[in-house]
Design a protein around this motif. Structure first.
Motif, PDB file in Angstrom:
ATOM      1  N   ARG A 102       0.838  -1.193   0.000  1.00 26.55           N
ATOM      2  CA  ARG A 102       0.000   0.000   0.000  1.00 26.55           C
ATOM      3  C   ARG A 102       0.878   1.249   0.000  1.00 26.55           C
ATOM      4  O   ARG A 102       2.058   1.209   0.348  1.00 26.55           O
ATOM      5  N   PHE A 103       0.275   2.359  -0.379  1.00 23.96           N
ATOM      6  CA  PHE A 103       1.011   3.620  -0.407  1.00 23.96           C
ATOM      7  C   PHE A 103       1.576   3.943   0.982  1.00 23.96           C
ATOM      8  O   PHE A 103       0.921   3.742   1.995  1.00 23.96           O
ATOM      9  N   GLY A 104       2.825   4.451   0.983  1.00 28.09           N
ATOM     10  CA  GLY A 104       3.383   5.002   2.212  1.00 28.09           C
ATOM     11  C   GLY A 104       4.283   4.094   3.011  1.00 28.09           C
ATOM     12  O   GLY A 104       4.631   4.424   4.145  1.00 28.09           O
ATOM     13  N   MET A 105       4.703   2.941   2.444  1.00 27.78           N
ATOM     14  CA  MET A 105       5.582   2.034   3.183  1.00 27.78           C
ATOM     15  C   MET A 105       7.022   2.531   3.068  1.00 27.78           C
ATOM     16  O   MET A 105       7.666   2.385   2.027  1.00 27.78           O
ATOM     17  N   VAL A 106       7.526   3.136   4.141  1.00 29.14           N
ATOM     18  CA  VAL A 106       8.868   3.719   4.159  1.00 29.14           C
ATOM     19  C   VAL A 106       9.679   3.080   5.291  1.00 29.14           C
ATOM     20  O   VAL A 106       9.182   2.928   6.412  1.00 29.14           O
ATOM     21  N   PHE A 107      10.928   2.758   4.995  1.00 32.65           N
ATOM     22  CA  PHE A 107      11.825   2.160   5.977  1.00 32.65           C
ATOM     23  C   PHE A 107      13.060   3.044   6.112  1.00 32.65           C
ATOM     24  O   PHE A 107      13.611   3.523   5.122  1.00 32.65           O
ATOM     25  N   VAL A 223      -4.149 -10.267  -1.884  1.00 30.70           N
ATOM     26  CA  VAL A 223      -2.958 -10.291  -1.041  1.00 30.70           C
ATOM     27  C   VAL A 223      -3.357  -9.934   0.376  1.00 30.70           C
ATOM     28  O   VAL A 223      -4.018  -8.914   0.601  1.00 30.70           O
ATOM     29  N   ASP A 224      -2.973 -10.757   1.317  1.00 31.11           N
ATOM     30  CA  ASP A 224      -3.324 -10.522   2.726  1.00 31.11           C
ATOM     31  C   ASP A 224      -2.074 -10.622   3.593  1.00 31.11           C
ATOM     32  O   ASP A 224      -2.012 -11.394   4.536  1.00 31.11           O
ATOM     33  N   VAL A 225      -1.066  -9.830   3.215  1.00 27.85           N
ATOM     34  CA  VAL A 225       0.160  -9.759   4.004  1.00 27.85           C
ATOM     35  C   VAL A 225       0.227  -8.366   4.599  1.00 27.85           C
ATOM     36  O   VAL A 225       0.280  -7.378   3.875  1.00 27.85           O
ATOM     37  N   LYS A 226       0.188  -8.277   5.908  1.00 25.41           N
ATOM     38  CA  LYS A 226       0.172  -6.983   6.577  1.00 25.41           C
ATOM     39  C   LYS A 226       1.488  -6.752   7.302  1.00 25.41           C
ATOM     40  O   LYS A 226       1.886  -7.569   8.138  1.00 25.41           O
ATOM     41  N   ILE A 227       2.155  -5.682   6.933  1.00 29.66           N
ATOM     42  CA  ILE A 227       3.387  -5.312   7.616  1.00 29.66           C
ATOM     43  C   ILE A 227       3.319  -3.830   7.953  1.00 29.66           C
ATOM     44  O   ILE A 227       2.560  -3.076   7.342  1.00 29.66           O
ATOM     45  N   GLY A 228       4.131  -3.432   8.897  1.00 29.33           N
ATOM     46  CA  GLY A 228       4.219  -2.013   9.250  1.00 29.33           C
ATOM     47  C   GLY A 228       5.583  -1.489   8.890  1.00 29.33           C
ATOM     48  O   GLY A 228       6.583  -2.214   8.957  1.00 29.33           O
ATOM     49  N   ALA A 229       5.647  -0.229   8.468  1.00 33.01           N
ATOM     50  CA  ALA A 229       6.944   0.375   8.197  1.00 33.01           C
ATOM     51  C   ALA A 229       7.762   0.363   9.472  1.00 33.01           C
ATOM     52  O   ALA A 229       7.269   0.681  10.553  1.00 33.01           O
ATOM     53  N   GLN A 230       9.018   0.005   9.349  1.00 33.40           N
ATOM     54  CA  GLN A 230       9.880  -0.176  10.516  1.00 33.40           C
ATOM     55  C   GLN A 230      10.917   0.926  10.582  1.00 33.40           C
ATOM     56  O   GLN A 230      11.601   1.203   9.598  1.00 33.40           O
ATOM     57  N   ARG A 231      11.024   1.552  11.711  1.00 32.32           N
ATOM     58  CA  ARG A 231      11.968   2.664  11.867  1.00 32.32           C
ATOM     59  C   ARG A 231      13.318   2.185  12.354  1.00 32.32           C
ATOM     60  O   ARG A 231      13.462   1.121  12.891  1.00 32.32           O
TER      61      ARG A 231
END
Length: 231
Positions: A102-107, A223-231
């Motif tokens: 999805r839009f906005g996945m930044v690491f 697609v049902d893979v959920k991740i969060g952007a990691q700092r």
């Protein structure tokens, strides 16, 4: 314009490492001393990026571009750029199988991104298998203004014609009280032409409705893979 001096990694999607050749977001010839493949994309990447590169871990790779913020604003322009990059990855030069983000996945670092690839490798690999060499196509059937139609008959006809040509389908929800059907289909690339033909026949045969056919898209709906952007 974002470039390789930017600090962070904006991720468009996950591919098998064998599909992770480094590519440019601008049209033109690759440098003679580079192994980059040229990938034409209308405009550029999110935040004006003109570089797309892989961050790999084992058999997986994230395709990313450089960005100088960790929380990009989802403007209409950048949302379109995100989708344009994914569509190009999906279709150009023979295409790739890609798990879209999805839009906005930044690491903030390659290490954080590789940790996500490592931690999610089972889910990513299963998903890549499930969507391998397939695309998402969308179909909406909308009742014409003031028309009276038998919704159930139309839905049954569409199902009979299209479901056998798709590996899966999902309801995409309602957006209008005139909506008869709104579905997304996961279709093998090899069946795309037959699916197009079937949609054309429905459009010719069904009366008092409008058919809105769209795609191909990266298979978000499957697609049902959920991740969060990691700092």
């Amino acid at each position: 314009m974002a470039d390789s001096n930017s600090s962070y990694h904006y991720v468009y999607g996950i591919v098998a490492s064998s599909d992770a050749n480094v590519i440019s977001l601008e049209e033109g010839e690759a440098d003679d001393d580079s192994d980059r493949e040229t990938l034409p994309v209308e405009g550029a990447g999110v935040a004006g990026a003109t570089e797309l590169y892989p961050v790999s871990h084992g058999r997986l790779a994230a395709l990313a571009s450089p960005i100088d913020v960790t929380d990009p604003e989802e403007t209409d322009e950048d949302a379109k750029r995100h989708d344009a990059v994914l569509r190009a990855l999906l279709t150009e030069n023979g295409g790739r199988t890609i798990v879209p983000m999805r839009f906005g996945m930044v690491f903030e670092s390659e290490r954080a991104l590789k940790n996500v690839l490592r931690g999610g490798r089972g889910a990513f690999r299963r998903t890549l298998h499930d969507i391998d060499d397939r695309v998402e196509l969308g179909l909406k059937v909308v009742r014409e203004q003031d028309a009276t139609v038998d919704d159930e008959t139309i839905v049954e006809r569409v199902s009979d014609e299209l479901e056998p040509l798709a590996t899966s389908s999902v309801d995409s929800g309602e957006f209008s009280d005139r909506l008869v059907l709104n579905r997304s289909y996961l279709v093998d690339r090899s069946d795309r032409e037959a699916f197009d033909t079937a949609v054309g026949e429905l459009e010719a045969d069904l009366e008092d409705v409008m058919i809105r056919y769209s795609g191909p898209f990266a298979p978000y709906s499957f697609v049902d893979v959920k991740i969060g952007a990691q700092r």
